[in-house]
Write a protein that holds these residues in place. Sequence first.
Motif, PDB file in Angstrom:
ATOM      1  N   THR A  25      -2.952  -1.265   2.791  1.00  0.00           N
ATOM      2  CA  THR A  25      -3.819  -0.851   1.683  1.00  0.00           C
ATOM      3  C   THR A  25      -5.192  -0.477   2.249  1.00  0.00           C
ATOM      4  OG1 THR A  25      -4.910  -2.960   1.174  1.00  0.00           O
ATOM      5  CG2 THR A  25      -2.694  -2.638   0.285  1.00  0.00           C
ATOM      6  N   ASP A  26      -6.066   0.062   1.384  1.00  0.00           N
ATOM      7  CA  ASP A  26      -7.436   0.394   1.805  1.00  0.00           C
ATOM      8  C   ASP A  26      -8.372  -0.775   1.520  1.00  0.00           C
ATOM      9  OD1 ASP A  26      -7.148   0.559  -0.920  1.00  0.00           O
ATOM     10  OD2 ASP A  26      -8.195   2.468  -1.143  1.00  0.00           O
ATOM     11  N   ARG A  34       3.315   7.353   6.468  1.00  0.00           N
ATOM     12  CA  ARG A  34       3.718   7.596   7.862  1.00  0.00           C
ATOM     13  C   ARG A  34       4.596   6.456   8.389  1.00  0.00           C
ATOM     14  NH1 ARG A  34      -1.104   8.275  10.466  1.00  0.00           N
ATOM     15  NH2 ARG A  34      -1.140   6.318  11.602  1.00  0.00           N
ATOM     16  N   GLY A  68       5.117  -1.625  -1.975  1.00  0.00           N
ATOM     17  CA  GLY A  68       4.425  -2.239  -3.102  1.00  0.00           C
ATOM     18  C   GLY A  68       3.026  -1.684  -3.249  1.00  0.00           C
ATOM     19  N   ALA A  69       2.784  -0.961  -4.339  1.00  0.00           N
ATOM     20  CA  ALA A  69       1.450  -0.398  -4.601  1.00  0.00           C
ATOM     21  C   ALA A  69       1.433   0.194  -5.997  1.00  0.00           C
ATOM     22  CB  ALA A  69       1.121   0.699  -3.591  1.00  0.00           C
ATOM     23  N   PRO A  70       0.286   0.080  -6.679  1.00  0.00           N
ATOM     24  CA  PRO A  70       0.194   0.707  -7.999  1.00  0.00           C
ATOM     25  C   PRO A  70       0.242   2.229  -7.891  1.00  0.00           C
ATOM     26  CG  PRO A  70      -1.795  -0.618  -7.509  1.00  0.00           C
ATOM     27  CD  PRO A  70      -0.914  -0.685  -6.313  1.00  0.00           C
ATOM     28  N   ARG A  71      -0.224   2.783  -6.740  1.00  0.00           N
ATOM     29  CA  ARG A  71      -0.382   4.223  -6.601  1.00  0.00           C
ATOM     30  C   ARG A  71       0.336   4.664  -5.333  1.00  0.00           C
ATOM     31  NH1 ARG A  71      -4.619   6.503  -4.179  1.00  0.00           N
ATOM     32  NH2 ARG A  71      -5.638   4.484  -3.948  1.00  0.00           N
ATOM     33  N   GLY A  75       0.854  -1.198   0.000  1.00  0.00           N
ATOM     34  CA  GLY A  75       0.000   0.000   0.000  1.00  0.00           C
ATOM     35  C   GLY A  75       0.874   1.226   0.000  1.00  0.00           C
ATOM     36  N   GLY A  76       0.381   2.284  -0.680  1.00  0.00           N
ATOM     37  CA  GLY A  76       1.209   3.495  -0.817  1.00  0.00           C
ATOM     38  C   GLY A  76       0.456   4.764  -0.509  1.00  0.00           C
ATOM     39  N   GLY A  77      -0.499   4.693   0.429  1.00  0.00           N
ATOM     40  CA  GLY A  77      -1.305   5.862   0.785  1.00  0.00           C
ATOM     41  C   GLY A  77      -0.719   6.621   1.965  1.00  0.00           C
ATOM     42  N   ALA A  78      -1.580   7.429   2.596  1.00  0.00           N
ATOM     43  CA  ALA A  78      -1.125   8.296   3.685  1.00  0.00           C
ATOM     44  C   ALA A  78      -0.580   7.492   4.869  1.00  0.00           C
ATOM     45  CB  ALA A  78      -2.285   9.179   4.133  1.00  0.00           C
ATOM     46  N   VAL A  79      -1.247   6.386   5.178  1.00  0.00           N
ATOM     47  CA  VAL A  79      -0.803   5.589   6.320  1.00  0.00           C
ATOM     48  C   VAL A  79       0.537   4.903   6.001  1.00  0.00           C
ATOM     49  CG1 VAL A  79      -1.365   3.620   7.794  1.00  0.00           C
ATOM     50  CG2 VAL A  79      -3.126   5.299   7.220  1.00  0.00           C
ATOM     51  N   TYR A 111      -0.228  -6.350  -5.531  1.00  0.00           N
ATOM     52  CA  TYR A 111       0.425  -7.251  -4.573  1.00  0.00           C
ATOM     53  C   TYR A 111       0.519  -8.688  -5.065  1.00  0.00           C
ATOM     54  CZ  TYR A 111       0.596 -10.478  -0.616  1.00  0.00           C
ATOM     55  OH  TYR A 111       0.914 -11.514   0.211  1.00  0.00           O
ATOM     56  N   LEU A 143      -7.551  -7.750   1.243  1.00  0.00           N
ATOM     57  CA  LEU A 143      -6.169  -7.882   0.784  1.00  0.00           C
ATOM     58  C   LEU A 143      -5.204  -7.815   1.977  1.00  0.00           C
ATOM     59  CD1 LEU A 143      -3.916  -7.989  -1.306  1.00  0.00           C
ATOM     60  CD2 LEU A 143      -4.149  -5.513  -1.595  1.00  0.00           C
ATOM     61  N   VAL A 198      -2.877  -2.386   9.216  1.00  0.00           N
ATOM     62  CA  VAL A 198      -3.231  -1.043   9.701  1.00  0.00           C
ATOM     63  C   VAL A 198      -4.721  -0.854   9.962  1.00  0.00           C
ATOM     64  CG1 VAL A 198      -1.228   0.057   8.627  1.00  0.00           C
ATOM     65  CG2 VAL A 198      -3.432   0.023   7.410  1.00  0.00           C
ATOM     66  N   ASP A 199      -5.551  -1.719   9.425  1.00  0.00           N
ATOM     67  CA  ASP A 199      -6.978  -1.567   9.691  1.00  0.00           C
ATOM     68  C   ASP A 199      -7.512  -2.676  10.590  1.00  0.00           C
ATOM     69  OD1 ASP A 199      -6.882  -3.684   7.984  1.00  0.00           O
ATOM     70  OD2 ASP A 199      -8.131  -2.797   6.413  1.00  0.00           O
TER      71      ASP A 199
HETATM   72  N1  LIG Z   1      -3.115   2.357  11.381  1.00  0.00           N
HETATM   73  C1  LIG Z   1      -3.385   3.604  11.291  1.00  0.00           C
HETATM   74  O1  LIG Z   1      -2.736   4.424  11.930  1.00  0.00           O
HETATM   75  C2  LIG Z   1      -4.499   4.064  10.431  1.00  0.00           C
HETATM   76  C3  LIG Z   1      -5.110   3.165   9.622  1.00  0.00           C
HETATM   77  N2  LIG Z   1      -6.083   3.551   8.755  1.00  0.00           N
HETATM   78  C4  LIG Z   1      -6.543   2.503   7.834  1.00  0.00           C
HETATM   79  O2  LIG Z   1      -5.524   2.389   6.847  1.00  0.00           O
HETATM   80  C5  LIG Z   1      -6.084   2.182   5.556  1.00  0.00           C
HETATM   81  C6  LIG Z   1      -5.225   2.862   4.495  1.00  0.00           C
HETATM   82  O3  LIG Z   1      -5.349   4.246   4.679  1.00  0.00           O
HETATM   83  P1  LIG Z   1      -4.710   5.296   3.645  1.00  0.00           P
HETATM   84  O4  LIG Z   1      -3.260   5.085   3.568  1.00  0.00           O
HETATM   85  O5  LIG Z   1      -5.197   6.637   4.048  1.00  0.00           O
HETATM   86  O6  LIG Z   1      -5.406   4.819   2.282  1.00  0.00           O
HETATM   87  P2  LIG Z   1      -5.182   5.341   0.787  1.00  0.00           P
HETATM   88  O7  LIG Z   1      -6.462   5.170   0.082  1.00  0.00           O
HETATM   89  O8  LIG Z   1      -4.518   6.668   0.813  1.00  0.00           O
HETATM   90  O9  LIG Z   1      -4.109   4.319   0.197  1.00  0.00           O
HETATM   91  C7  LIG Z   1      -4.394   3.001  -0.133  1.00  0.00           C
HETATM   92  C8  LIG Z   1      -3.204   2.427  -0.859  1.00  0.00           C
HETATM   93  O10 LIG Z   1      -3.393   1.014  -1.050  1.00  0.00           O
HETATM   94  C9  LIG Z   1      -2.903   0.704  -2.356  1.00  0.00           C
HETATM   95  N3  LIG Z   1      -3.500  -0.543  -2.866  1.00  0.00           N
HETATM   96  C10 LIG Z   1      -4.774  -0.821  -3.137  1.00  0.00           C
HETATM   97  N4  LIG Z   1      -4.890  -2.061  -3.665  1.00  0.00           N
HETATM   98  C11 LIG Z   1      -3.641  -2.580  -3.747  1.00  0.00           C
HETATM   99  C12 LIG Z   1      -3.077  -3.816  -4.188  1.00  0.00           C
HETATM  100  N5  LIG Z   1      -3.849  -4.791  -4.715  1.00  0.00           N
HETATM  101  N6  LIG Z   1      -1.748  -3.999  -4.096  1.00  0.00           N
HETATM  102  C13 LIG Z   1      -0.967  -3.022  -3.559  1.00  0.00           C
HETATM  103  N7  LIG Z   1      -1.437  -1.844  -3.125  1.00  0.00           N
HETATM  104  C14 LIG Z   1      -2.752  -1.616  -3.211  1.00  0.00           C
HETATM  105  C15 LIG Z   1      -3.291   1.906  -3.177  1.00  0.00           C
HETATM  106  O11 LIG Z   1      -2.504   1.943  -4.389  1.00  0.00           O
HETATM  107  C16 LIG Z   1      -2.934   3.037  -2.228  1.00  0.00           C
HETATM  108  O12 LIG Z   1      -1.580   3.355  -2.331  1.00  0.00           O
HETATM  109  C17 LIG Z   1      -7.491   2.770   5.657  1.00  0.00           C
HETATM  110  O13 LIG Z   1      -8.352   1.911   4.922  1.00  0.00           O
HETATM  111  C18 LIG Z   1      -7.808   2.793   7.127  1.00  0.00           C
HETATM  112  O14 LIG Z   1      -8.700   1.722   7.451  1.00  0.00           O
HETATM  113  C19 LIG Z   1      -6.454   4.865   8.703  1.00  0.00           C
HETATM  114  C20 LIG Z   1      -5.907   5.802   9.520  1.00  0.00           C
HETATM  115  C21 LIG Z   1      -4.881   5.469  10.451  1.00  0.00           C
END
Ligand SMILES: NC(=O)C1=CN([C@@H]2O[C@H](COP(=O)(O)OP(=O)(O)OC[C@H]3O[C@@H](n4cnc5c(N)ncnc54)[C@H](O)[C@@H]3O)[C@@H](O)[C@H]2O)C=CC1
Length: 304
Positions: free
Chosen positions: A81-82, A27, A42-45, A20-24, A66, A86, A104-105
């Motif tokens: 990832t979100d 961090r 590893g992430a498409p985005r 996953g390559g999002g905000a979490v 993945y 997965l 993370v979730d």
């Molecule tokens: N542990 C923590 O501190 C926190 C956890 N969360 C949870 O973390 C999850 C992720 O949050 P964000 O990073 O904000 O989400 P985001 O939507 O910004 O990023 C999701 C990432 O997952 C990647 N992804 C999706 N399908 C994939 C695949 N098949 N293979 C590889 N990568 C794939 C996407 O390319 C993207 O980079 C949320 O769904 C939320 O439940 C949210 C806030 C804090």
Amino acid sequence: MTALYPLFADLDGRPVLIVGGGAVAERKTRALLHCGAAVRVGAPRLTRTLRAWAAEGRLAHLAEPYHEGWLESAWLVIAATDDRALNARVKAAADARRILANVVDDPALSSFQVPAIVDRAPLTIAISSGGAAPVLARRLRERLEALFDPALGALARLAGDHRAAIRTACPDHGARRRFYDWLHDGPVLAQLRAGEPAAAERTLRARLDGAGEESPPAHRLDWIDPCPADPGQLTLHQLRLLNEADVLVHDAGVGEAVLSLARRDADRHLLDAGERKDPGTLRDKILARCAGRGNTVALISQPA
Ligand SMILES: NC(=O)C1=CN([C@@H]2O[C@H](COP(=O)(O)OP(=O)(O)OC[C@H]3O[C@@H](n4cnc5c(N)ncnc54)[C@H](O)[C@@H]3O)[C@@H](O)[C@H]2O)C=CC1
Ligand SMILES: C[C@@]1(CC(=O)O)c2cc3[nH]c(cc4nc(cc5[nH]c(cc(n2)[C@H]1CCC(=O)O)[C@@](C)(CC(=O)O)[C@@H]5CCC(=O)O)C(CC(=O)O)=C4CCC(=O)O)c(CCC(=O)O)c3CC(=O)O
């Protein structure tokens, strides 16, 4: 949930996989890079920052969806990832390889969790709520940030640099502890705070040079009698006595909740009921047992 076992891992140069390559993910990546891990994301985005780090060669980007092969050679995995299903699959693949995984979730599914951190390197304070309240962990961290002097990091480093010299200058355990009390409370911290590390080091060295001339402290016997069963009932003065004690003399009624507030290295002596019944000679007996052992605290749970 059973208790989590806290530990500080050395990840320097070790491959860590983040799916996953999002905000979490960003961090988690920031913290891992800070600790020298060889991060693969590893992430498409990717977020803009993760893209920049990839371009600078600070991390390896696996730009595809993945697959299990990514886990090859990883010491830790973070499923970020979100996509909940997965993330669970990543965790199962990690389990099969006995790689610790953070999901993370899903705190319950995680085989490790990431704490909130107060960074005073080499001093680190980590806070965990076990997944119950991550936002509370963060808020507590913010309060601790204000409480702990930024100069503590420099102090810890200085203490580390001189640890062998301190041991040589103060071979006696009690003298060493008094030296550390001085180091932590005295002028060295003030100089570090004022941004004068060289002066702080000179102060420390001067004190070390004079350490051999220090005379051993007089033996002291303090009483906590009666000793409350509830540690919350101890006065600040009694807490301080507990923390200064080299020896704890206590009867069987004094619980671990109170004893555990003393220094871990304090010796413990259990009084038997016969000894306790004889208050006239109790003091002499304790002193005879603990002669030459520095400060002693007697904790008696009930009036003898
Ligand atoms: N542990 C923590 O501190 C926190 C956890 N969360 C949870 O973390 C999850 C992720 O949050 P964000 O990073 O904000 O989400 P985001 O939507 O910004 O990023 C999701 C990432 O997952 C990647 N992804 C999706 N399908 C994939 C695949 N098949 N293979 C590889 N990568 C794939 C996407 O390319 C993207 O980079 C949320 O769904 C939320 O439940 C949210 C806030 C804090
Ligand atoms: C189990 C754990 C897994 C793990 O290890 O990642 C986990 C899980 C979840 N966090 C969620 C939410 C948020 N987490 C944060 C922030 C942090 N989360 C961190 C750790 C952990 N979070 C682990 C447990 C740690 C513990 O309990 O001790 C910190 C301490 C460390 C770090 O991540 O670096 C970091 C603070 C760093 C700091 O600033 O000091 C924020 C932002 C904020 O507060 O600003 C939000 C609010 C956003 C929101 O509400 O969405 C959700 C709900 C997601 C949803 O609803 O989709 C889940 C999932 C769930 O609980 O089910």
